[in-house]
Design a protein around this motif. Structure first.
Motif, PDB file in Angstrom:
ATOM      1  N   VAL A 161      39.731 -36.412  -6.506  1.00  0.00           N
ATOM      2  CA  VAL A 161      38.829 -37.491  -6.102  1.00  0.00           C
ATOM      3  C   VAL A 161      38.810 -37.521  -4.577  1.00  0.00           C
ATOM      4  O   VAL A 161      39.864 -37.602  -3.941  1.00  0.00           O
ATOM      5  CB  VAL A 161      39.275 -38.863  -6.649  1.00  0.00           C
ATOM      6  CG1 VAL A 161      38.276 -39.955  -6.234  1.00  0.00           C
ATOM      7  CG2 VAL A 161      39.408 -38.818  -8.168  1.00  0.00           C
ATOM      8  N   VAL A 162      37.616 -37.450  -3.988  1.00  0.00           N
ATOM      9  CA  VAL A 162      37.453 -37.497  -2.536  1.00  0.00           C
ATOM     10  C   VAL A 162      36.831 -38.827  -2.155  1.00  0.00           C
ATOM     11  O   VAL A 162      35.807 -39.234  -2.723  1.00  0.00           O
ATOM     12  CB  VAL A 162      36.569 -36.331  -2.037  1.00  0.00           C
ATOM     13  CG1 VAL A 162      36.350 -36.433  -0.531  1.00  0.00           C
ATOM     14  CG2 VAL A 162      37.194 -34.993  -2.393  1.00  0.00           C
ATOM     15  N   LEU A 163      37.458 -39.516  -1.198  1.00  0.00           N
ATOM     16  CA  LEU A 163      37.033 -40.848  -0.769  1.00  0.00           C
ATOM     17  C   LEU A 163      36.478 -40.765   0.647  1.00  0.00           C
ATOM     18  O   LEU A 163      37.195 -40.381   1.579  1.00  0.00           O
ATOM     19  CB  LEU A 163      38.215 -41.814  -0.812  1.00  0.00           C
ATOM     20  CG  LEU A 163      38.981 -41.902  -2.140  1.00  0.00           C
ATOM     21  CD1 LEU A 163      40.207 -42.806  -1.987  1.00  0.00           C
ATOM     22  CD2 LEU A 163      38.071 -42.415  -3.255  1.00  0.00           C
ATOM     23  N   ILE A 164      35.218 -41.148   0.832  1.00  0.00           N
ATOM     24  CA  ILE A 164      34.524 -40.984   2.113  1.00  0.00           C
ATOM     25  C   ILE A 164      34.267 -42.346   2.748  1.00  0.00           C
ATOM     26  O   ILE A 164      33.610 -43.206   2.156  1.00  0.00           O
ATOM     27  CB  ILE A 164      33.199 -40.235   1.912  1.00  0.00           C
ATOM     28  CG1 ILE A 164      33.460 -38.866   1.264  1.00  0.00           C
ATOM     29  CG2 ILE A 164      32.475 -40.060   3.233  1.00  0.00           C
ATOM     30  CD1 ILE A 164      32.198 -38.091   0.976  1.00  0.00           C
ATOM     31  N   HIS A 165      34.774 -42.515   3.962  1.00  0.00           N
ATOM     32  CA  HIS A 165      34.637 -43.802   4.663  1.00  0.00           C
ATOM     33  C   HIS A 165      33.297 -43.913   5.378  1.00  0.00           C
ATOM     34  O   HIS A 165      32.531 -42.948   5.488  1.00  0.00           O
ATOM     35  CB  HIS A 165      35.782 -43.979   5.657  1.00  0.00           C
ATOM     36  CG  HIS A 165      35.730 -43.037   6.826  1.00  0.00           C
ATOM     37  ND1 HIS A 165      34.877 -43.206   7.898  1.00  0.00           N
ATOM     38  CD2 HIS A 165      36.436 -41.906   7.095  1.00  0.00           C
ATOM     39  CE1 HIS A 165      35.060 -42.231   8.775  1.00  0.00           C
ATOM     40  NE2 HIS A 165      35.996 -41.423   8.313  1.00  0.00           N
ATOM     41  N   GLY A 166      33.037 -45.124   5.908  1.00  0.00           N
ATOM     42  CA  GLY A 166      31.820 -45.385   6.663  1.00  0.00           C
ATOM     43  C   GLY A 166      32.116 -45.794   8.092  1.00  0.00           C
ATOM     44  O   GLY A 166      33.119 -45.399   8.683  1.00  0.00           O
ATOM     45  N   ALA A 218      28.694 -43.820   1.527  1.00  0.00           N
ATOM     46  CA  ALA A 218      27.954 -43.859   0.270  1.00  0.00           C
ATOM     47  C   ALA A 218      26.758 -42.908   0.288  1.00  0.00           C
ATOM     48  O   ALA A 218      26.588 -42.117  -0.649  1.00  0.00           O
ATOM     49  CB  ALA A 218      27.531 -45.285  -0.054  1.00  0.00           C
ATOM     50  N   PRO A 219      25.890 -42.936   1.328  1.00  0.00           N
ATOM     51  CA  PRO A 219      24.824 -41.928   1.360  1.00  0.00           C
ATOM     52  C   PRO A 219      25.349 -40.493   1.338  1.00  0.00           C
ATOM     53  O   PRO A 219      24.737 -39.617   0.720  1.00  0.00           O
ATOM     54  CB  PRO A 219      24.097 -42.232   2.683  1.00  0.00           C
ATOM     55  CG  PRO A 219      24.330 -43.681   2.918  1.00  0.00           C
ATOM     56  CD  PRO A 219      25.711 -43.932   2.390  1.00  0.00           C
TER      57      PRO A 219
END
Length: 322
Positions: free
Chosen positions: A24-29, A102-103
């Motif tokens: 699982v890869v978690l991408i910040h903003g 998210a995008p």
């Protein structure tokens, strides 16, 4: 949980990582870092997943080529994430993104469903490419139509706000976190629109304090990272929005076909300008398995409501192989 650097085909990405199992890869903003996901890294790792949260291009400890504004487009950010999965020795991952992340996550699933087998977005729903033209002129027109000044996204196309952020990173971060937080009084909470004649910094009260979930030690980590790197590259993500539109004409009308999840805080200021896409999300994410509004929360969803976010993510992940 450990922090280390992963050398990929595009960048040297600093990540926090824990656990073993499906990736699982978690991408910040913006203005965030990999540390924004600590609660999720712990919970998902404990549940049997390999969880990796990178500092994204232009942020924190991630380094490499791409200092120019035009080096921060969505296709490049998707490529960075593809390269990270490969460098980790994996062939597939579930991708989760918050805010600007998210995008990136939505487009990972849109462009490379062979790699990203499922996607979750927090705060910002998928927004399909508009046939009528690029987004920044449309945002200018929206602000004019509602008579509320100018969207911060449009302001970020210029340098003035960046200069103020760079001059006092602690004040800029404190004001951003406070004005987009669910615990902040509604009258003080941001709308995303900045009154004419004011900068973003000037539009938020100098009495801003840290949100209840932001301890001094955690805040110090954010301040140190942005003091060292500055805000130029993070704001370049915004400055590439029209360029994204130009470069992704081939995606016009394409839909996300992998399992998808969305969640947003009830009081998230982003809903003032992207909320209409929540209603049509199921038209574009054809395997949408949840569209959740979390009561009382605002923008920093995974830190304001970690237990609820973790539960929704774990339920979603558990259902992928059923």
């Amino acid at each position: 949980m450990r922090t280390h650097t992963v050398k990929t085909a595009t960048l040297d990405q600093q990540v926090i990582e824990a656990g073993s199992g499906p990736l699982v890869v978690l991408i910040h903003g913006f203005p965030e870092l990999s540390i924004s996901w600590r609660a999720q890294v712990r919970a998902l790792a404990d549940a049997g997943y390999r969880v990796v949260a990178p500092d994204m291009r232009g942020y924190g400890g991630t380094t490499g080529p791409g200092q120019r504004t035009q080096d921060h487009t969505l296709p490049q950010l998707v490529e960075d994430t593809v390269a990270l999965v490969a460098a980790l020795g994996e062939t597939q991952a579930v991708v989760v993104g918050h805010d600007w992340g998210a995008p990136v996550a939505w487009h990972c699933a849109l462009m490379r469903p062979d790699i990203f087998r499922a996607v979750a977005g927090l705060s910002v729903p998928f927004q399909p490419r508009s046939e009528s033209g690029p987004p920044i002129p449309a945002m200018r027109a929206l602000a004019q139509r509602v008579g509320r000044g100018e969207l911060y996204i449009v302001r970020f196309q210029e340098m003035a706000d960046q200069i103020q952020f760079d001059a006092d990173p602690a004040a800029a971060l404190r004001k951003c976190f406070w004005s987009y937080d669910g615990a902040t009084p509604a009258a003080d909470r941001a709308t995303g629109f900045i009154p004419a004649g004011l900068s973003l910094m000037e539009s938020v009260s100098d009495d801003a304090v840290l949100p209840p979930w932001m301890g001094d030690d955690l805040f110090a980590e954010y301040v140190a990272a942005f003091s060292a790197r500055g805000f130029k590259q993070p704001m370049d993500w915004y400055r590439c929005m029209d360029l994204n539109w130009e470069r992704m004409a081939d995606l016009q009308g394409r839909k996300i076909t992998v399992p998808a999840l969305f969640m947003v805080g009830e009081h998230d200021p982003a809903r003032h300008y992207s909320g209409r896409h929540e209603k049509t999300l199921g038209d574009w994410a054809t395997e949408l398995r949840g569209n959740h509004v979390i009561a009382g929360a605002a923008h920093w969803l995974q830190q304001e409501r970690p237990d609820q976010v973790n539960r929704l993510l774990l339920d979603f992940l558990a259902g992928l192989d059923v």
